[in-house]
Design a protein around this motif. Structure first.
Motif, PDB file in Angstrom:
ATOM      1  N   SER A   1       0.828  -1.201   0.000  1.00 29.76           N
ATOM      2  CA  SER A   1       0.000   0.000   0.000  1.00 29.76           C
ATOM      3  C   SER A   1       0.868   1.258   0.000  1.00 29.76           C
TER       4      SER A   1
ATOM      5  N   SER B   1       0.618   4.651  -2.828  1.00 33.32           N
ATOM      6  CA  SER B   1       0.513   6.091  -2.615  1.00 33.32           C
ATOM      7  C   SER B   1       1.649   6.843  -3.296  1.00 33.32           C
TER       8      SER B   1
ATOM      9  N   LYS C   1      -9.806   6.401  -7.157  1.00 37.98           N
ATOM     10  CA  LYS C   1      -9.118   5.796  -6.022  1.00 37.98           C
ATOM     11  C   LYS C   1     -10.113   5.386  -4.943  1.00 37.98           C
TER      12      LYS C   1
END
Lengths: 482, 88
Positions: free
Chosen positions: A24, A28, A367
């Protein structure tokens, strides 16, 4: 509850969580969210690619159902299971380079993106999105039930609690980590499967007093167990050979495999994945099914096929080692479920929402949608798996073969036959699914038509209708260079 | 129509290799399994404890396939770029 068995599984789950968290972070920092979340930024190396293909493909059936059947049927079922080795090289050699090049040229993130660009037809897109969502959703639920049952039988927790643990574990890392998390955890899960099967095979051989002894016991019990025809002599040549289509070459048509063929970094990772994938698939399948057959003289009288592997592991290995080994089927189920979850979610977000509802959605909305849909889907599957409706169990029967019959020719001929057009693709998908369902019912009441597995005829018929309709209606050569 | 992308020629050739390998693999698998396995069980011989038909069809067959794909990846399959030319 047996702590020595449960502890290795908890450690295994923690490692998986950590990988999800790590992935994760990558998301980003990436500049194209969709490509990163659904394809891992097309950066997979050879090892991870091979493992994610093997792990996605190897599901509950390769670790519980398959060996369980081998226990009853004998060596003939290992022969059948070994037809899966072909998937290791076939999928990558067929889709391989052309698919990778075209997917990049079209900027495709999902299989349906590719079909959309190739056939330029909303009907093709909607048909394929619908069949993917319906079939994958049902097979996902079936796998969750399997995962819950496995935890239930290992830990003694009740089914609902077990399912809850399973659901949370999968949901967290898939939702936050996307495709990269799925692929990386698949690599770990694949590793667990390889080591787990090897340890268990050695354990069973020792417990049975060597291979010679075990095989002799089988011959003494029923000589047919060591023949290719099954314990009752009913495993026919034609039936076993037709598995070359179902679990061998037909796998090219499965969307969860095709999407992996767009995710690799370069042709070198593809070549490496081809080698590793073939070796690992064959190794796991051979070991698991040998374990199933060898378990028979060691632990006779097991009635339920799915319990053969858990019971034999607990019988021949020390508890802590059994815990590690039994993390393998768990890993197999999780790694199948995670990719299906992401695939259905990508289909909804990319193929339906961005294509038809809001083509100009901002990066931020996409997103939020992607995280949201993935999580919501997971929750729905969880609720369904608590008490699976009959319809879902029914649909799951068609999931594997039905998807193959629907997608194989639109994908393969779409890549290699320039005369293939949308009329052919639509006809082929409709024919594939319709005849699959029809022949399924025919076979159920009358025995297998021509003695082969249900999938065989629909694959042939959908090929015929693809070619016929492409040539009959608006025959035109497609230009791949556009 | 524009000239065909030279990378496609490589891709087409490798897809054909895939089909050919699967056909040969099938013949090997089928030939040994049913060629040897159709004899009465009493006539089977055993290699490393496994029935001969199974040993040749599934164990040797699998090892040969592994060797073949290793050789293919090393000497036959070609490296191509997946990106579009103007992006290089």
């Amino acid at each position: 509850m047996n702590m020595a068995v449960v502890l290795p599984m908890i450690i295994f789950l923690l490692i998986i969580f950590f990988i999800g968290y790590y992935a994760s972070k990558k998301i980003s920092s990436s500049n194209s969210f969709l490509q990163e979340y659904f394809l891992g930024g097309r950066e997979l190396g050879g090892f991870v690619l091979a493992m994610t293909m093997v792990a996605t493909y190897g599901s509950a059936s390769s670790f519980l159902g398959g060996p369980g059947t081998a226990y009853t049927m004998g060596f003939g079922w290992i022969l059948l299971a070994m037809t899966q080795v072909v998937t290791g090289y076939f999928v990558l050699l067929i889709l391989g380079k052309k698919f990778a090049i075209l997917a990049r040229r079209y900027n495709a993130v999902t299989l349906i993106d590719f079909l959309k660009m190739r056939y330029k037809s909303p009907i093709v897109v909607l048909l394929s999105a619908a069949s993917m969502i319906i079939f994958l959703f049902s097979s996902m639920t079936a796998q969750w039930v399997g995962g819950g049952r496995l935890i239930e039988s290992l830990t003694g927790l009740n089914y609902h609690t077990a399912l809850f643990i399973f659901a949370i574990s999968v949901l967290v890392y898939v939702t936050i980590g996307g495709f990269r998390a799925v692929a990386l955890t698949d690599a770990v899960q694949g590793g667990v499967m390889v080591i787990g099967t090897l340890v268990l095979l050695i354990g069973v051989i020792i417990a049975g007093g060597g291979i010679d002894n075990i095989v002799q016991d089988l011959v003494n019990e029923n000589p047919r167990l060591v023949s290719p025809y099954g314990f009752d002599g009913n495993l026919s040549m034609a039936y076993v050979s037709s598995f070359w289509i179902l679990v061998g070459v037909g796998v090219v048509g499965l969307p969860q495999m095709a999407v992996r063929a767009m995710s690799y970094k370069n042709s070198r990772s593809m070549h490496r994945a081809l080698v590793i994938g073939t070796i690992v698939t064959g190794f796991i399948m051979l070991n698991m099914h040998l374990i199933g057959v060898f378990a028979r003289p060691v632990l006779p009288g097991i009635e339920i096929g799915d319990k053969v592997i858990p019971l034999i592991a607990l019988e021949v290995l020390p508890a802590w080692l059994a815990g590690i080994v039994l993390a393998a089927p768990m890993a197999a189920i999780m790694s199948t479920v995670d990719s299906l979850l992401l695939l259905v979610s990508s289909s909804i977000v990319k193929d339906v929402y961005i294509n038809y509802i809001k083509p100009d959605a901002s990066e931020k909305t996409i997103k939020r949608m992607s995280f949201g849909i993935t999580a919501i889907l997971g929750v729905i599957v969880f609720l369904l798996a608590l008490n699976p409706p009959d319809l879902l169990i029914f649909l799951n029967l068609f999931a594997f073969g039905g998807l193959e019959a629907a997608f194989i020719w639109p994908v393969v001929l779409g890549l290699y036959w320039s005369y293939g057009n949308k009329y052919g693709a639509i006809a082929s998908m409709v024919t594939g699914i319709a005849t699959y369902v029809a022949i399924h019912f025919y076979n159920q009441s009358n025995g297998n038509l021509f003695g082969v597995h249900t999938v065989t005829l629909p694959i042939v018929l959908s090929l015929v209708s693809f070619v016929l309709f492409s040539l009959l209606i608006k025959r035109e050569q497609y230009d791949f260079e556009k | 129509m524009k000239k065909q992308d030279p990378r496609f020629k490589i891709a087409h050739r490798e897809a054909l290799i895939g089909v050919a390998l699967a056909v040969v693999h099938f013949i090997w698998w089928f030939g040994f399994a049913y060629g040897l396995g159709s004899r009465p069980v009493e006539e089977y011989t055993y290699i490393f404890g496994l029935p001969d038909w199974f040993f040749y069809s599934c164990v040797v067959g699998f090892i040969l396939i592994c060797i073949t794909v290793i050789l293919l990846a090393k000497f036959v399959l070609k490296d191509v770029s997946f990106e579009e030319e103007d992006m290089k």
